[in-house]
Design a protein around this motif. Structure first.
Motif, PDB file in Angstrom:
ATOM      1  N   ASP A 172       0.657  -1.171   0.171  1.00  0.00           N
ATOM      2  CA  ASP A 172       0.317   0.135   0.529  1.00  0.00           C
ATOM      3  C   ASP A 172       0.749   1.468  -0.196  1.00  0.00           C
ATOM      4  O   ASP A 172       0.465   2.599  -0.228  1.00  0.00           O
ATOM      5  CB  ASP A 172      -1.049  -0.064   1.122  1.00  0.00           C
ATOM      6  CG  ASP A 172      -0.058   0.081   2.325  1.00  0.00           C
ATOM      7  OD1 ASP A 172       1.172  -0.520   2.935  1.00  0.00           O
ATOM      8  OD2 ASP A 172      -0.674   0.969   3.097  1.00  0.00           O
ATOM      9  N   ARG A 173       2.225   0.831  -0.107  1.00  0.00           N
ATOM     10  CA  ARG A 173       3.543   2.551   0.395  1.00  0.00           C
ATOM     11  C   ARG A 173       3.858   1.727  -0.945  1.00  0.00           C
ATOM     12  O   ARG A 173       4.884   1.340  -1.613  1.00  0.00           O
ATOM     13  CB  ARG A 173       4.264   2.387   1.306  1.00  0.00           C
ATOM     14  CG  ARG A 173       3.876   2.548   2.687  1.00  0.00           C
ATOM     15  CD  ARG A 173       2.795   4.153   2.875  1.00  0.00           C
ATOM     16  NE  ARG A 173       2.772   3.655   4.110  1.00  0.00           N
ATOM     17  CZ  ARG A 173       2.417   5.199   4.801  1.00  0.00           C
ATOM     18  NH1 ARG A 173       3.060   5.867   4.077  1.00  0.00           N
ATOM     19  NH2 ARG A 173       1.928   5.042   5.405  1.00  0.00           N
ATOM     20  N   VAL A 174       4.101   3.495  -1.304  1.00  0.00           N
ATOM     21  CA  VAL A 174       5.165   3.683  -2.991  1.00  0.00           C
ATOM     22  C   VAL A 174       7.109   3.533  -2.568  1.00  0.00           C
ATOM     23  O   VAL A 174       7.322   3.864  -1.338  1.00  0.00           O
ATOM     24  CB  VAL A 174       5.070   4.233  -3.530  1.00  0.00           C
ATOM     25  CG1 VAL A 174       3.588   5.158  -4.618  1.00  0.00           C
ATOM     26  CG2 VAL A 174       5.691   6.070  -3.628  1.00  0.00           C
ATOM     27  N   HIS A 175       7.417   2.663  -3.536  1.00  0.00           N
ATOM     28  CA  HIS A 175       8.639   3.026  -3.071  1.00  0.00           C
ATOM     29  C   HIS A 175       9.233   4.327  -3.725  1.00  0.00           C
ATOM     30  O   HIS A 175       8.582   4.556  -4.709  1.00  0.00           O
ATOM     31  CB  HIS A 175       9.483   1.809  -4.117  1.00  0.00           C
ATOM     32  CG  HIS A 175       9.488   0.357  -3.129  1.00  0.00           C
ATOM     33  ND1 HIS A 175       8.146  -0.378  -3.126  1.00  0.00           N
ATOM     34  CD2 HIS A 175       9.476   0.020  -1.989  1.00  0.00           C
ATOM     35  CE1 HIS A 175       7.597  -1.630  -2.325  1.00  0.00           C
ATOM     36  NE2 HIS A 175       8.977  -0.870  -1.903  1.00  0.00           N
ATOM     37  N   TRP A 176      10.344   4.983  -3.134  1.00  0.00           N
ATOM     38  CA  TRP A 176      11.284   5.792  -3.234  1.00  0.00           C
ATOM     39  C   TRP A 176      11.880   5.968  -4.849  1.00  0.00           C
ATOM     40  O   TRP A 176      11.193   7.049  -5.716  1.00  0.00           O
ATOM     41  CB  TRP A 176      12.502   5.983  -3.105  1.00  0.00           C
ATOM     42  CG  TRP A 176      13.409   7.240  -2.929  1.00  0.00           C
ATOM     43  CD1 TRP A 176      14.753   7.181  -3.543  1.00  0.00           C
ATOM     44  CD2 TRP A 176      12.777   8.914  -3.358  1.00  0.00           C
ATOM     45  NE1 TRP A 176      15.471   8.581  -4.020  1.00  0.00           N
ATOM     46  CE2 TRP A 176      13.573   9.396  -3.829  1.00  0.00           C
ATOM     47  CE3 TRP A 176      11.490   8.965  -3.330  1.00  0.00           C
ATOM     48  CZ2 TRP A 176      13.988  10.572  -4.363  1.00  0.00           C
ATOM     49  CZ3 TRP A 176      11.435  10.872  -2.780  1.00  0.00           C
ATOM     50  CH2 TRP A 176      12.313  11.398  -3.779  1.00  0.00           C
TER      51      TRP A 176
END
Length: 143
Positions: free
Chosen positions: A56-60
């Protein structure tokens, strides 16, 4: 937890934006201020088809190009606040990057899944972060 003043500003900026050292980290929060402020909580807009493929989180690595574009096309210098984190087993290591007034400050953090008086995990994370900077020829001062 340690706080570091990054002395090699240009080198650290290259490491963050051009390198891949932080690409696998997930983004907690990101705020870029140039002529306007852009802020994100790092949460991915997930469709039902994507749900199983992505966290649910984007990667850098997924957000970096957008940040680069905002910085490069801005007529004014600004600021950057970036919270990155990585899960390690059940614990989580984090890095808070703050660029303001032409200077980078980096603060490490470590959260244990279970309570323990043993601080080895936190100390090890701090060492890993400092070694990563040293390996990339980034000079720093412990605050």
């Amino acid at each position: 937890m340690i706080a570091l003043q990054i002395e090699s500003t240009r080198e650290f900026l290259n490491l963050l934006l051009e390198g891949n050292e932080y690409d696998s980290f997930q983004v907690g929060n990101c705020e870029v201020t140039t002529i306007v402020t852009f802020a994100t909580d790092g949460r991915r807009q997930v469709t039902e088809e994507d749900e199983e493929e992505h966290s649910d989180r984007v990667h850098w690595s997924e957000l970096k190009a957008t940040v680069i574009e905002m910085i490069r096309t801005s007529p004014v210098s600004g600021s950057l606040k970036l919270d990155l984190f990585r899960y390690m087993s059940r614990d989580m290591g984090s890095i808070r990057i703050d660029f303001r007034d032409g200077k980078f400050t980096l603060t490490t953090g470590y959260m244990q899944k279970e309570f323990s008086l043993d601080k080895r995990g936190s100390e090890d994370w701090d060492d890993v972060c400092m070694q990563q900077l040293s390996r990339n020829a980034i000079s720093m001062t412990v605050l």
